[in-house]
Write a protein that holds these residues in place. Structure first.
Motif, PDB file in Angstrom:
ATOM      1  N   PHE A  15     -76.333 -11.717  82.332  1.00 21.26           N
ATOM      2  CA  PHE A  15     -76.792 -13.102  82.224  1.00 21.26           C
ATOM      3  C   PHE A  15     -76.715 -13.803  83.578  1.00 21.26           C
ATOM      4  N   LYS A  16     -75.590 -13.631  84.301  1.00 17.34           N
ATOM      5  CA  LYS A  16     -75.435 -14.270  85.608  1.00 17.34           C
ATOM      6  C   LYS A  16     -76.475 -13.760  86.598  1.00 17.34           C
ATOM      7  N   GLU A  17     -76.826 -12.510  86.494  1.00  9.56           N
ATOM      8  CA  GLU A  17     -77.840 -11.948  87.380  1.00  9.56           C
ATOM      9  C   GLU A  17     -79.216 -12.539  87.085  1.00  9.56           C
ATOM     10  N   MET A  18     -79.507 -12.757  85.810  1.00 12.92           N
ATOM     11  CA  MET A  18     -80.811 -13.298  85.412  1.00 12.92           C
ATOM     12  C   MET A  18     -80.978 -14.765  85.825  1.00 12.92           C
ATOM     13  N   VAL A  19     -79.944 -15.564  85.772  1.00 17.49           N
ATOM     14  CA  VAL A  19     -80.064 -16.989  86.089  1.00 17.49           C
ATOM     15  C   VAL A  19     -79.729 -17.276  87.552  1.00 17.49           C
ATOM     16  N   LYS A  20     -79.547 -16.272  88.336  1.00 20.35           N
ATOM     17  CA  LYS A  20     -79.219 -16.424  89.739  1.00 20.35           C
ATOM     18  C   LYS A  20     -80.393 -17.085  90.469  1.00 20.35           C
ATOM     19  N   GLY A  21     -80.110 -18.115  91.249  1.00 10.81           N
ATOM     20  CA  GLY A  21     -81.147 -18.793  92.005  1.00 10.81           C
ATOM     21  C   GLY A  21     -81.791 -19.965  91.275  1.00 10.81           C
ATOM     22  N   THR A  22     -81.410 -20.224  90.036  1.00 10.92           N
ATOM     23  CA  THR A  22     -81.978 -21.368  89.318  1.00 10.92           C
ATOM     24  C   THR A  22     -81.147 -22.615  89.584  1.00 10.92           C
ATOM     25  N   LYS A  23     -81.797 -23.774  89.436  1.00 10.12           N
ATOM     26  CA  LYS A  23     -81.100 -25.043  89.625  1.00 10.12           C
ATOM     27  C   LYS A  23     -81.001 -25.766  88.287  1.00 10.12           C
ATOM     28  N   LYS A  24     -79.947 -26.506  88.146  1.00  8.96           N
ATOM     29  CA  LYS A  24     -79.767 -27.288  86.934  1.00  8.96           C
ATOM     30  C   LYS A  24     -80.727 -28.474  86.979  1.00  8.96           C
ATOM     31  N   LEU A  25     -81.418 -28.725  85.874  1.00  6.87           N
ATOM     32  CA  LEU A  25     -82.341 -29.848  85.801  1.00  6.87           C
ATOM     33  C   LEU A  25     -81.569 -31.150  85.635  1.00  6.87           C
TER      34      LEU A  25
END
Length: 180
Positions: A15-25
């Motif tokens: 899961f952490k690998e998949m959401v890596k690089g995203t920003k919180k809206l």
């Protein structure tokens, strides 16, 4: 019994690998106003138009042939005379009440028109109009106006419990009554 969902370490790493690089809206709290009028504005305009339409029937110059002896009463031509008798005895309990105390003749006409329109809209058969004694202006004019309206079947001086000689009970025709 609150069981927390526990993830396997491998699932958590995935899961952490998949959401890596995203920003919180960031939540914006902009409320967009509607581009059209509110529905209640239409209702107010419609009710005002109904009031004007209903007062169209009332003329101060027309003098209907009402009985001068005894209590104030009227029965539309072709209506059942028993209905007038039931009004006199107080068999009908009014569902709507209109108090004309302190109103001018113009406003009283509009309010009576609005009452009749409301009775038709809400399928109310019997209503009470309290005109009071005062200088006898509204007491004399109210029966003359009511006798002109095509939706008024009958009216009679109210029994004591509904106002006595300072009020009128009226029967208003609506679609349900036509089917009886």
């Amino acid at each position: 019994m609150n069981k927390k969902l526990t993830l396997q370490p491998s699932d958590l790493a995935l899961f952490k690998e998949m959401v890596k690089g995203t920003k919180k809206l960031q939540q914006d709290k902009i409320i967009h106003s509607p581009k059209r009028k509110k529905v209640m504005h239409y209702a107010v305009e419609r009710l005002q138009q109904e009031q004007v339409d209903a007062s169209y029937y009332f003329s101060d110059e027309f003098q209907p042939n009402l009985a001068t002896d005894g209590p104030t009463r009227y029965l539309r031509e072709g209506a059942n005379a028993y209905e007038l008798k039931k009004l006199r005895r107080g068999d009908y309990a009014p569902e709507f009440f209109l108090d004309l105390h302190g109103l001018t003749q113009l406003i009283a006409k509009q309010e009576i028109g609005a009452l009749i329109a409301a009775c038709r809209r809400e399928h109310v058969y019997c209503a009470c109009i309290m005109h009071g004694h005062g200088k006898h202006i509204l007491k004399q004019q109210t029966p003359l106006w009511l006798a002109q309206h095509p939706d008024v079947i009958a009216f009679h001086q109210a029994p004591k419990e509904w106002g006595g000689d300072a009020a009128l009970l009226l029967l208003v025709e609506n679609d349900d009554i036509a089917r009886r």
